[in-house]
Design a protein around this motif. Structure first.
Motif, PDB file in Angstrom:
ATOM      1  N   VAL A 193      -1.961   3.642  -4.126  1.00 39.95           N
ATOM      2  CA  VAL A 193      -1.257   2.765  -5.293  1.00 39.95           C
ATOM      3  C   VAL A 193      -0.928   1.397  -4.428  1.00 39.95           C
ATOM      4  O   VAL A 193      -0.761   1.373  -3.316  1.00 39.95           O
ATOM      5  CB  VAL A 193       0.146   3.276  -5.730  1.00 39.95           C
ATOM      6  N   GLN A 194      -1.721   0.408  -5.016  1.00 31.43           N
ATOM      7  CA  GLN A 194      -1.464  -0.963  -4.360  1.00 31.43           C
ATOM      8  C   GLN A 194      -0.454  -1.743  -5.535  1.00 31.43           C
ATOM      9  O   GLN A 194      -0.901  -1.731  -6.763  1.00 31.43           O
ATOM     10  CB  GLN A 194      -2.641  -1.705  -4.148  1.00 31.43           C
ATOM     11  N   PHE A 206      -4.750   1.459  -8.948  1.00 33.00           N
ATOM     12  CA  PHE A 206      -4.531   2.946  -8.055  1.00 33.00           C
ATOM     13  C   PHE A 206      -6.038   3.131  -8.116  1.00 33.00           C
ATOM     14  O   PHE A 206      -6.682   3.410  -8.870  1.00 33.00           O
ATOM     15  CB  PHE A 206      -4.165   3.937  -9.120  1.00 33.00           C
ATOM     16  N   ALA A 207      -6.483   3.727  -6.778  1.00 35.39           N
ATOM     17  CA  ALA A 207      -7.880   4.093  -6.450  1.00 35.39           C
ATOM     18  C   ALA A 207      -7.866   4.438  -5.133  1.00 35.39           C
ATOM     19  O   ALA A 207      -7.130   4.441  -4.185  1.00 35.39           O
ATOM     20  CB  ALA A 207      -8.899   2.634  -6.557  1.00 35.39           C
ATOM     21  N   HIS A 251       0.788  -1.099  -0.030  1.00 32.61           N
ATOM     22  CA  HIS A 251      -0.162  -0.076  -0.111  1.00 32.61           C
ATOM     23  C   HIS A 251       0.934   1.257   0.050  1.00 32.61           C
ATOM     24  O   HIS A 251       1.799   1.361   0.943  1.00 32.61           O
ATOM     25  CB  HIS A 251      -0.886   0.008   1.282  1.00 32.61           C
ATOM     26  N   ASP A 252       0.640   2.169  -1.002  1.00 28.39           N
ATOM     27  CA  ASP A 252       1.581   3.486  -1.224  1.00 28.39           C
ATOM     28  C   ASP A 252       0.331   4.535  -1.077  1.00 28.39           C
ATOM     29  O   ASP A 252      -0.298   4.597  -2.040  1.00 28.39           O
ATOM     30  CB  ASP A 252       2.355   3.512  -2.013  1.00 28.39           C
ATOM     31  N   LEU A 312       2.313  15.559  -3.345  1.00 26.85           N
ATOM     32  CA  LEU A 312       2.869  14.756  -4.446  1.00 26.85           C
ATOM     33  C   LEU A 312       1.509  14.556  -5.253  1.00 26.85           C
ATOM     34  O   LEU A 312       0.331  14.429  -4.736  1.00 26.85           O
ATOM     35  CB  LEU A 312       3.340  13.259  -4.097  1.00 26.85           C
ATOM     36  N   ILE A 313       1.946  14.268  -6.660  1.00 21.02           N
ATOM     37  CA  ILE A 313       0.907  14.454  -7.708  1.00 21.02           C
ATOM     38  C   ILE A 313       0.984  12.799  -8.277  1.00 21.02           C
ATOM     39  O   ILE A 313       2.076  12.727  -8.872  1.00 21.02           O
ATOM     40  CB  ILE A 313       0.674  15.400  -8.672  1.00 21.02           C
ATOM     41  N   TYR A 314       0.064  12.197  -8.457  1.00 18.45           N
ATOM     42  CA  TYR A 314       0.033  10.772  -8.970  1.00 18.45           C
ATOM     43  C   TYR A 314      -1.277  10.724  -9.961  1.00 18.45           C
ATOM     44  O   TYR A 314      -2.120  10.187  -9.289  1.00 18.45           O
ATOM     45  CB  TYR A 314       0.358   9.602  -8.088  1.00 18.45           C
TER      46      TYR A 314
END
Length: 547
Positions: free
Chosen positions: A286-287, A281-282, A250-251, A257-259
């Protein structure tokens, strides 16, 4: 008069027996013969024996010191082989009792296979009490620990050594007493009723998966709007003894930060080495998912994101990553056996009051937006040309003097060297004049403080002779590094030794715990008169002692 006749029979069967009595009156005179006859049936109970063995395990882990390793929640298949040695013998009210050690429970009866035509139901004694649990055992942990096989009355056919094979499965329980420990072995015992005829299968040993997780940034100081990366590494600890299943990384993308991978192709999570995960990603998270990370696997992924252009200078952006895993493939959180509520896999559940489900880890890396210490693009040059003299210019910088209070010892390499402070300048750190001293790179965590402390040393000195770190590349996992400071000994253990490019400043990334990073040069290129690579040894603090 009552006449008692005792028969000694050597084999089972039925015989017609006639009893003769000589009848007399009270004076003793005979009054005539009296005879009668009747069938007398005698049953002979034959001899028997029991053998028990472990047939297979669900995961088939390797042996350890001759013992079969099993993990939490795993199903084990056992056989109890009952041998009836006599032909045409009666065996009455036969009950086989199987007692499992604390930590195992009955799962299911697989089959009962007679070697002759015989119909036997598989009955494990539902509703009958289990053996008394040990004093202090939590309620329910020993449910299903005693198995009853009711075979009833058996008459063997006209042959010898008839066998009945009872095959069943047991489950390794998710209880606190089941911990990875080479001295803890789980066994069981099959018995013919309450007799002394018993046998045990080979014991099993608990194995568990334990993972390390670390995270570093390619640049701990960055400009607003800059694309940066984080490397996340997952590997088994030295004490881990089984694969980790259903590993989830899990992140959570922090503020600053923009992802946006759907609109920016540079934003991504990519596999660098090891098993390749499934990425999603949801909800701002991020997984990465691995169905299994084996004992020898090292999984490395790289997360790319952009510093928010609106972030103020000097902002510390803390990016946290966590991992969780389980002992079995698939979702086995619910009891696998109706006999015991603890018949589950082991996983990560921080709300678990028993502190049993502990399969999880966490790490983080900080990025400081411009306004803090800006790390250079290159790691310091820490070596001169071997076997030749290099003339040095006038020293423009002064190294900090710690009054001989700080020195480093690497016993396996025979290193004992003082530590000087190398100031951070406009072009980074200049280690030209260190000679046999080691240099603490100011701007990284101060020695003995929490964080990542970087210490460098020359591989070769200006006079062409070997420097203090000439054999740094020989360090291996578990080797000790001792930092002496202020009357204390800080013992670190090596966790990695890598060859990196000079621009890989990610090795200087922040850590929450106390780590040492030792750096020197490697592979001298005579054409360019420079070293092509750097050696980076990372070690974590394990103990503090008095001098």
């Amino acid at each position: 008069e009552i006449i008692t006749i005792t028969l000694q029979l050597s084999a089972p069967g039925s015989w017609t027996n006639t009893a003769y009595a000589d009848a007399r009156d009270p004076s003793g005179a005979p009054v005539g013969p009296l005879n009668d006859s009747g069938d007398v049936t005698a049953s002979v109970v034959g001899s028997y024996s029991i053998a028990k063995r472990l047939v297979s395990t669900e995961l088939g882990l390797p042996l350890n010191s001759g013992n079969q390793q099993v993990t939490i929640g795993e199903l084990l298949t056992y056989e109890v082989i009952v041998t009836l040695h006599d032909a045409s013998a009666d065996y009455l009210n036969v009950v086989i009792i199987d007692s499992l050690d604390h930590g195992l429970a009955f799962h299911s009866c697989t089959s009962i296979t007679p070697s002759w035509q015989l119909a036997i139901a598989c009955d494990t004694g539902n509703g009958l009490p289990n053996a008394e649990p040990p004093v202090g055992t939590p309620a329910g942990e020993d449910d299903g620990s005693t198995i009853y096989f009711y075979l009833g009355d058996i008459t063997t056919p006209d042959s010898i050594d008839n066998t009945i094979t009872l095959t069943y499965q047991a489950v390794v329980l998710n209880i606190e007493d089941n911990q990875s420990n080479p001295t803890t072995l789980l066994n069981n015992l099959a018995a013919w009723g309450t007799t002394s005829t018993t046998d045990s299968a080979d014991p099993v040993q608990i194995a568990e998966p334990f993972l390390n997780i670390s995270k570093t940034s390619n640049n701990s100081v960055a400009n607003a709007g800059e694309l940066i990366s984080f490397d996340i590494e997952i590997w088994h600890t030295a004490g881990s003894s089984s694969p980790a299943y259903d590993v989830i990384l899990h992140d959570v993308i922090p503020a600053g930060l923009i992802y946006t991978p759907s609109t920016n192709p540079n934003h991504r999570l990519q596999s660098i080495s090891g098993p390749v995960p499934t990425v999603s990603f949801a909800g701002g998270e991020v997984q990465a998912y691995w169905s299994v990370i084996n004992l020898t696997d090292v999984a490395v992924v790289r997360l790319w994101a952009t510093i928010d252009p609106s972030v103020s200078p000097g902002t510390v952006i803390n990016n946290v990553a966590s991992a969780e895993w389980s002992s079995l493939p698939g979702d086995e959180h619910s009891p696998r056996s109706a006999s015991n509520d603890y018949s589950t896999e082991r996983w990560y559940d921080p709300a678990d009051p028993s502190d049993v489900n502990i399969y999880g880890g966490i790490t983080s890396a900080d990025v400081v937006t411009v306004g803090g210490i800006a790390l250079p693009d290159q790691l310091p040059q820490t070596g001169f040309a071997p076997d030749q003299i290099t003339e040095l210019p006038v020293q423009p910088v002064e190294y900090s003097d710690y009054n001989e209070g700080y020195w480093l010892e690497v016993p396996i390499l025979g290193i004992n060297a003082q530590i000087a402070g190398v100031p951070f300048g406009e072009d980074g750190w200049d280690t030209t004049w260190l000679w046999n001293q080691l240099g603490y790179l100011e701007g990284t965590a101060f020695p003995t403080w929490e964080g990542n402390t970087a210490i460098t040393g020359h591989v070769y000195l200006p006079d062409g002779t070997p420097g203090p770190f000439v054999r740094l590349g020989l360090l291996r996992f578990g080797n000790q590094i001792i930092l002496h400071a202020n009357g204390l000994k800080y013992t670190y253990e090596v966790r990695s030794n890598k060859i990196v490019f000079p621009d890989n400043t990610s090795i200087l990334g922040h850590t929450d715990e106390d780590w040492l990073t030792l750096i020197t040069c490697s592979y001298f290129n005579q054409d360019t008169n420079e070293y092509r690579y750097r050696i980076a040894v990372k070690a974590v603090l394990v103990r503090i002692d008095s001098e």
